[in-house]
Design a protein around this motif. Structure first.
Motif, PDB file in Angstrom:
ATOM      1  N   ASP A  55       0.832  -1.199   0.000  1.00 37.82           N
ATOM      2  CA  ASP A  55       0.000   0.000   0.000  1.00 37.82           C
ATOM      3  C   ASP A  55       0.867   1.249   0.000  1.00 37.82           C
ATOM      4  O   ASP A  55       2.049   1.210   0.339  1.00 37.82           O
ATOM      5  N   ARG A  56       0.239   2.379  -0.365  1.00 36.59           N
ATOM      6  CA  ARG A  56       0.910   3.660  -0.214  1.00 36.59           C
ATOM      7  C   ARG A  56       0.993   4.019   1.270  1.00 36.59           C
ATOM      8  O   ARG A  56       0.304   3.440   2.103  1.00 36.59           O
ATOM      9  N   LYS A  57       1.838   5.004   1.577  1.00 43.10           N
ATOM     10  CA  LYS A  57       1.970   5.456   2.965  1.00 43.10           C
ATOM     11  C   LYS A  57       0.633   5.988   3.479  1.00 43.10           C
ATOM     12  O   LYS A  57      -0.025   6.779   2.818  1.00 43.10           O
ATOM     13  N   VAL A  58       0.242   5.534   4.650  1.00 48.60           N
ATOM     14  CA  VAL A  58      -1.024   5.955   5.243  1.00 48.60           C
ATOM     15  C   VAL A  58      -0.735   6.852   6.441  1.00 48.60           C
ATOM     16  O   VAL A  58      -0.064   6.426   7.389  1.00 48.60           O
ATOM     17  N   PRO A  59      -1.211   8.089   6.436  1.00 53.82           N
ATOM     18  CA  PRO A  59      -0.929   8.981   7.564  1.00 53.82           C
ATOM     19  C   PRO A  59      -1.739   8.625   8.801  1.00 53.82           C
ATOM     20  O   PRO A  59      -2.833   8.049   8.707  1.00 53.82           O
ATOM     21  N   TYR A  60      -1.217   8.980   9.941  1.00 52.42           N
ATOM     22  CA  TYR A  60      -1.927   8.865  11.213  1.00 52.42           C
ATOM     23  C   TYR A  60      -2.759  10.138  11.373  1.00 52.42           C
ATOM     24  O   TYR A  60      -2.228  11.249  11.283  1.00 52.42           O
ATOM     25  N   ILE A  61      -4.063   9.991  11.590  1.00 51.44           N
ATOM     26  CA  ILE A  61      -4.947  11.161  11.634  1.00 51.44           C
ATOM     27  C   ILE A  61      -5.480  11.362  13.050  1.00 51.44           C
ATOM     28  O   ILE A  61      -6.012  10.446  13.677  1.00 51.44           O
ATOM     29  N   ILE A  62      -5.316  12.585  13.545  1.00 52.07           N
ATOM     30  CA  ILE A  62      -5.766  12.980  14.882  1.00 52.07           C
ATOM     31  C   ILE A  62      -6.877  14.012  14.738  1.00 52.07           C
ATOM     32  O   ILE A  62      -6.711  15.034  14.073  1.00 52.07           O
ATOM     33  N   GLY A  63      -8.030  13.762  15.354  1.00 53.27           N
ATOM     34  CA  GLY A  63      -9.130  14.716  15.359  1.00 53.27           C
ATOM     35  C   GLY A  63      -9.124  15.547  16.631  1.00 53.27           C
ATOM     36  O   GLY A  63      -8.841  15.021  17.716  1.00 53.27           O
ATOM     37  N   VAL A  64      -9.421  16.844  16.502  1.00 50.20           N
ATOM     38  CA  VAL A  64      -9.525  17.740  17.656  1.00 50.20           C
ATOM     39  C   VAL A  64     -10.897  18.391  17.608  1.00 50.20           C
ATOM     40  O   VAL A  64     -11.221  19.118  16.661  1.00 50.20           O
ATOM     41  N   ALA A  65     -11.721  18.134  18.629  1.00 51.22           N
ATOM     42  CA  ALA A  65     -13.107  18.592  18.656  1.00 51.22           C
ATOM     43  C   ALA A  65     -13.385  19.426  19.897  1.00 51.22           C
ATOM     44  O   ALA A  65     -12.580  19.459  20.836  1.00 51.22           O
ATOM     45  N   GLY A  66     -14.539  20.091  19.914  1.00 53.79           N
ATOM     46  CA  GLY A  66     -14.953  20.884  21.062  1.00 53.79           C
ATOM     47  C   GLY A  66     -15.723  22.108  20.621  1.00 53.79           C
ATOM     48  O   GLY A  66     -15.822  22.418  19.433  1.00 53.79           O
ATOM     49  N   SER A  67     -16.258  22.814  21.578  1.00 55.38           N
ATOM     50  CA  SER A  67     -17.108  23.977  21.322  1.00 55.38           C
ATOM     51  C   SER A  67     -16.348  25.137  20.685  1.00 55.38           C
ATOM     52  O   SER A  67     -15.117  25.221  20.756  1.00 55.38           O
ATOM     53  N   VAL A  68     -17.098  26.035  20.099  1.00 54.27           N
ATOM     54  CA  VAL A  68     -16.577  27.342  19.724  1.00 54.27           C
ATOM     55  C   VAL A  68     -15.981  27.994  20.973  1.00 54.27           C
ATOM     56  O   VAL A  68     -16.540  27.877  22.070  1.00 54.27           O
ATOM     57  N   ALA A  69     -14.821  28.635  20.833  1.00 51.49           N
ATOM     58  CA  ALA A  69     -14.159  29.418  21.885  1.00 51.49           C
ATOM     59  C   ALA A  69     -13.481  28.584  22.963  1.00 51.49           C
ATOM     60  O   ALA A  69     -12.965  29.139  23.936  1.00 51.49           O
ATOM     61  N   VAL A  70     -13.430  27.256  22.796  1.00 53.67           N
ATOM     62  CA  VAL A  70     -12.827  26.427  23.846  1.00 53.67           C
ATOM     63  C   VAL A  70     -11.313  26.317  23.707  1.00 53.67           C
ATOM     64  O   VAL A  70     -10.629  25.906  24.655  1.00 53.67           O
ATOM     65  N   GLY A  71     -10.764  26.681  22.561  1.00 57.37           N
ATOM     66  CA  GLY A  71      -9.316  26.629  22.389  1.00 57.37           C
ATOM     67  C   GLY A  71      -8.831  25.481  21.529  1.00 57.37           C
ATOM     68  O   GLY A  71      -7.676  25.048  21.664  1.00 57.37           O
ATOM     69  N   LYS A  72      -9.678  25.010  20.619  1.00 55.41           N
ATOM     70  CA  LYS A  72      -9.282  23.904  19.727  1.00 55.41           C
ATOM     71  C   LYS A  72      -8.079  24.279  18.867  1.00 55.41           C
ATOM     72  O   LYS A  72      -7.168  23.470  18.668  1.00 55.41           O
ATOM     73  N   SER A  73      -8.089  25.496  18.341  1.00 53.73           N
ATOM     74  CA  SER A  73      -7.011  25.910  17.442  1.00 53.73           C
ATOM     75  C   SER A  73      -5.672  25.926  18.165  1.00 53.73           C
ATOM     76  O   SER A  73      -4.644  25.515  17.608  1.00 53.73           O
ATOM     77  N   THR A  74      -5.663  26.394  19.414  1.00 53.40           N
ATOM     78  CA  THR A  74      -4.425  26.398  20.194  1.00 53.40           C
ATOM     79  C   THR A  74      -3.909  24.980  20.380  1.00 53.40           C
ATOM     80  O   THR A  74      -2.732  24.687  20.149  1.00 53.40           O
ATOM     81  N   THR A  75      -4.788  24.079  20.795  1.00 55.63           N
ATOM     82  CA  THR A  75      -4.391  22.688  21.000  1.00 55.63           C
ATOM     83  C   THR A  75      -3.858  22.073  19.713  1.00 55.63           C
ATOM     84  O   THR A  75      -2.818  21.405  19.715  1.00 55.63           O
ATOM     85  N   ALA A  76      -4.555  22.298  18.611  1.00 60.75           N
ATOM     86  CA  ALA A  76      -4.132  21.720  17.334  1.00 60.75           C
ATOM     87  C   ALA A  76      -2.758  22.243  16.915  1.00 60.75           C
ATOM     88  O   ALA A  76      -1.897  21.475  16.457  1.00 60.75           O
ATOM     89  N   ARG A  77      -2.533  23.547  17.069  1.00 61.02           N
ATOM     90  CA  ARG A  77      -1.249  24.123  16.656  1.00 61.02           C
ATOM     91  C   ARG A  77      -0.115  23.665  17.567  1.00 61.02           C
ATOM     92  O   ARG A  77       1.005  23.418  17.100  1.00 61.02           O
ATOM     93  N   VAL A  78      -0.374  23.552  18.868  1.00 66.04           N
ATOM     94  CA  VAL A  78       0.665  23.080  19.794  1.00 66.04           C
ATOM     95  C   VAL A  78       1.036  21.631  19.475  1.00 66.04           C
ATOM     96  O   VAL A  78       2.216  21.271  19.430  1.00 66.04           O
ATOM     97  N   LEU A  79       0.019  20.804  19.237  1.00 67.22           N
ATOM     98  CA  LEU A  79       0.301  19.414  18.892  1.00 67.22           C
ATOM     99  C   LEU A  79       1.096  19.327  17.594  1.00 67.22           C
ATOM    100  O   LEU A  79       2.048  18.546  17.486  1.00 67.22           O
ATOM    101  N   GLN A  80       0.723  20.125  16.605  1.00 69.25           N
ATOM    102  CA  GLN A  80       1.457  20.108  15.341  1.00 69.25           C
ATOM    103  C   GLN A  80       2.927  20.474  15.569  1.00 69.25           C
ATOM    104  O   GLN A  80       3.832  19.803  15.044  1.00 69.25           O
TER     105      GLN A  80
END
Length: 318
Positions: free
Chosen positions: A85-110
């Motif tokens: 098979d071709r390379k398969v990426p590992y996919i991480i989902g980040v969920a939660g309410s508006v204004a809870v800080g999802k973008s911060t968590t996603a960028r820090v993890l990245q």
């Protein structure tokens, strides 16, 4: 944080206090520089060295274990089936309410995951780009439900994730502008076979209604290998949303191109009342009806207190 109902004796999560979780960092090195925290955090969120050390470095260590185990299982399956098979990426989902800080968590993890040895390729996509354009939402009477499941082009999002998991290259995702509050026409970002992909959005853990005929109905989270839900009490979320709205009124809303430019002239009292009205009409309804019910589907839940710091961590048992 009690994930159980009153009838349940078994809790599918292990609950850690902040102090217990912080000790799990072990010897995971700090790879972020002090000057990076301002760039990674969202406008109203809180992020400092201590939060990364106590919460995100243990999470980075845990993810390294999950990614390695998944890779070894994938290689074993390929050998068993005698396929290439071709390379398969590992996919991480980040969920939660508006204004809870999802973008911060996603960028820090990245940022943290991209500095593992030997420097994996880590990409980040938000589901905002898969919202229907405003013209479509207005035609369908959905502008007041922007961010609800029905406001997304789900077939396009599922096709995107399917292509990512199939190892196709490159795969394009639409671009969303928070300034104009709409999809940017004829603009795309390209995802080219990452090792890890982070997918951030309010409804990424949403499920569909099961078909009576038993046919397969894919949902976004089918493509996730790991998922994080950012949690906080509703009054706290509302306060964060109002504070963010007031901050944007004094900054981004002053740009004539801003969709919300008309709010730039509001007084503090008027802006607060407007923010609360938007919260209750749209964001609270979406939270109660669509987002919060998906919390028990997450692999890991980060529960924040009013000062934005994570107070407990819940990890789903294997």
């Amino acid at each position: 944080m009690d994930i159980r109902t009153t009838e349940q004796q078994y809790n599918p999560y292990r609950i850690f206090t902040r102090e217990q979780w912080a000790r799990l960092r072990d010897d995971t090195p700090m790879t972020l520089e002090p000057g990076e925290f301002e760039r990674l955090r969202s406008m109203h969120d809180r992020l400092d060295m201590l939060e990364v050390e106590d919460i995100y470095l243990p999470l980075s260590r845990l993810l390294s274990i999950y990614v390695d185990a998944t890779h070894r299982l994938y290689q074993a399956q390929r050998q068993f089936l005698n396929i290439r098979d071709r390379k398969v990426p590992y996919i991480i989902g980040v969920a939660g309410s508006v204004a809870v800080g999802k973008s911060t968590t996603a960028r820090v993890l990245q940022a943290l995951l991209a500095r593992w040895s030997p420097r994996p390729k880590v990409d980040l996509v938000t589901t905002d780009g898969f919202l229907f354009p405003n013209a479509v939402l207005e035609r369908q009477g959905l502008m007041q439900k922007k961010g609800f499941p029905e406001s997304y082009d789900l077939p396009m999002l599922l096709s995107f994730l399917s292509d990512i998991k199939a190892g196709r290259r490159p795969v394009r995702a639409p671009v969303y502008s928070h300034l104009v509050y709409d999809i940017v026409p004829n603009e795309w970002i390209e995802i080219d076979r990452p090792d890890i992909l982070i997918v951030e959005g309010v409804n990424v853990l949403q499920t569909g209604r099961l078909p009576r005929d038993g046919k397969a109905v894919p949902v976004v989270s089918d493509f996730f290998d790991f998922s994080v839900y950012i949690d906080a009490e509703e009054p706290v979320l509302r306060e964060w949303y109002v504070r963010r709205f007031l901050a944007l009124r004094d900054t981004a809303f002053h740009d004539p191109k801003s969709y919300f430019h008309r709010y730039a002239v509001l007084s503090d009292e008027e802006a607060t009342a407007t923010a609360i009205a938007i919260w209750e009409r749209t964001n609270l309804a979406n939270l109660e009806d669509n987002i919060l019910p998906t919390r028990p589907r997450a692999t890991l839940i980060l529960k924040k207190r009013a000062d934005h710091l994570v107070e407990t961590v819940a990890l789903r048992r294997l």
